[in-house]
Scaffold this motif. Structure first.
Motif, PDB file in Angstrom:
ATOM      1  N   GLY A 167      -5.144   0.729   7.094  1.00 32.90           N
ATOM      2  CA  GLY A 167      -6.077   1.103   6.045  1.00 32.90           C
ATOM      3  C   GLY A 167      -5.698   0.672   4.653  1.00 32.90           C
ATOM      4  N   LYS A 168      -4.631  -0.103   4.531  1.00 27.85           N
ATOM      5  CA  LYS A 168      -4.174  -0.539   3.213  1.00 27.85           C
ATOM      6  C   LYS A 168      -4.121  -2.055   3.141  1.00 27.85           C
ATOM      7  CE  LYS A 168      -1.443   3.582   2.167  1.00 27.85           C
ATOM      8  NZ  LYS A 168      -0.132   4.081   1.679  1.00 27.85           N
ATOM      9  N   GLU A 169      -4.078  -2.563   1.913  1.00 33.44           N
ATOM     10  CA  GLU A 169      -3.958  -3.997   1.713  1.00 33.44           C
ATOM     11  C   GLU A 169      -2.530  -4.462   2.009  1.00 33.44           C
ATOM     12  OE1 GLU A 169      -7.358  -4.612  -1.763  1.00 33.44           O
ATOM     13  OE2 GLU A 169      -5.260  -5.067  -2.177  1.00 33.44           O
ATOM     14  N   ARG A 170      -2.434  -5.722   2.356  1.00 36.41           N
ATOM     15  CA  ARG A 170      -1.114  -6.304   2.570  1.00 36.41           C
ATOM     16  C   ARG A 170      -0.373  -6.375   1.237  1.00 36.41           C
ATOM     17  NH1 ARG A 170      -1.067 -11.274   6.538  1.00 36.41           N
ATOM     18  NH2 ARG A 170      -2.403 -12.154   4.920  1.00 36.41           N
ATOM     19  N   GLN A 171       0.901  -6.005   1.270  1.00 33.67           N
ATOM     20  CA  GLN A 171       1.672  -5.950   0.025  1.00 33.67           C
ATOM     21  C   GLN A 171       2.978  -6.728   0.150  1.00 33.67           C
ATOM     22  OE1 GLN A 171       4.051  -1.691   0.604  1.00 33.67           O
ATOM     23  NE2 GLN A 171       2.445  -1.835  -0.905  1.00 33.67           N
ATOM     24  N   GLU A 177       6.976   5.933   5.187  1.00 35.77           N
ATOM     25  CA  GLU A 177       6.046   5.092   4.433  1.00 35.77           C
ATOM     26  C   GLU A 177       6.346   3.604   4.566  1.00 35.77           C
ATOM     27  OE1 GLU A 177       7.814   7.715   3.286  1.00 35.77           O
ATOM     28  OE2 GLU A 177       8.525   7.361   1.225  1.00 35.77           O
ATOM     29  N   SER A 217       9.604  -0.675  -4.221  1.00 34.22           N
ATOM     30  CA  SER A 217       9.612   0.318  -3.146  1.00 34.22           C
ATOM     31  C   SER A 217      10.720   0.071  -2.115  1.00 34.22           C
ATOM     32  CB  SER A 217       8.257   0.348  -2.449  1.00 34.22           C
ATOM     33  OG  SER A 217       7.962  -0.911  -1.881  1.00 34.22           O
ATOM     34  N   ALA A 258       4.438  -0.175   9.032  1.00 28.04           N
ATOM     35  CA  ALA A 258       3.462  -1.235   8.749  1.00 28.04           C
ATOM     36  C   ALA A 258       3.692  -2.385   9.721  1.00 28.04           C
ATOM     37  CB  ALA A 258       3.627  -1.750   7.312  1.00 28.04           C
ATOM     38  N   ARG A 305       3.960  -6.733   4.093  1.00 31.78           N
ATOM     39  CA  ARG A 305       3.653  -5.714   5.091  1.00 31.78           C
ATOM     40  C   ARG A 305       2.262  -5.150   4.841  1.00 31.78           C
ATOM     41  NH1 ARG A 305       7.955  -0.945   3.271  1.00 31.78           N
ATOM     42  NH2 ARG A 305       6.898  -0.310   1.331  1.00 31.78           N
ATOM     43  N   GLN A 306       1.660  -4.666   5.924  1.00 32.38           N
ATOM     44  CA  GLN A 306       0.334  -4.066   5.833  1.00 32.38           C
ATOM     45  C   GLN A 306       0.302  -2.798   6.664  1.00 32.38           C
ATOM     46  OE1 GLN A 306      -2.974  -6.623   6.875  1.00 32.38           O
ATOM     47  NE2 GLN A 306      -4.365  -5.382   5.660  1.00 32.38           N
ATOM     48  N   ALA A 307       0.087  -1.690   5.986  1.00 26.92           N
ATOM     49  CA  ALA A 307      -0.049  -0.401   6.651  1.00 26.92           C
ATOM     50  C   ALA A 307      -1.505  -0.174   7.031  1.00 26.92           C
ATOM     51  CB  ALA A 307       0.446   0.708   5.727  1.00 26.92           C
TER      52      ALA A 307
END
Length: 124
Positions: free
Chosen positions: A42-46, A89, A63, A92, A38-40
């Protein structure tokens, strides 16, 4: 090569559930380990979760452990991600990915094929 298409995303309130699907075409899914990322904004894909070819092994990020469940139906060429107790949270774009490696990987660089993603939005 395999083509992947995700579906099932949407808007849900915190505490709710969604089930994401990843449908494969072009090749049988049974030769691939599968992962969800998933990618939120402004964040990197996790990494989120992964499942082995047979479905006998799974792995989750801390998480989502205990809230999300990855499964697969090789006869239907499909991988699922059941998401319960959703939190804001968790918002994403969710991607499924396929890998022909020998073990389950959490690094996105290990996965060769990717879907286009499906948006999940969890409101508070």
């Amino acid at each position: 090569q395999v083509q992947l298409v995700e579906s099932g995303g949407g808007l849900v309130q915190a505490g709710g559930s969604l089930r994401l699907s990843c449908a494969a075409s072009g090749r049988t899914l049974s030769i691939y380990n599968m992962g969800w990322f998933r990618q939120a904004p402004g964040k990197e894909r996790q990494f989120v979760a992964a499942i082995s070819r047979s479905g006998g092994s799974t792995y989750y990020s801390d998480s989502v452990k205990g809230r999300f469940t990855i499964s697969r139906d090789n006869a239907k060429n499909m991988v699922l991600l059941q998401m319960n107790s959703l939190k804001p949270e968790d918002t994403a774009i969710y991607y499924c990915a396929a890998d022909q490696g020998r073990v389950l990987y959490t690094a996105q660089t290990a996965y060769e094929y990717w879907g286009q993603g499906t948006q999940v939005t969890v409101s508070s």
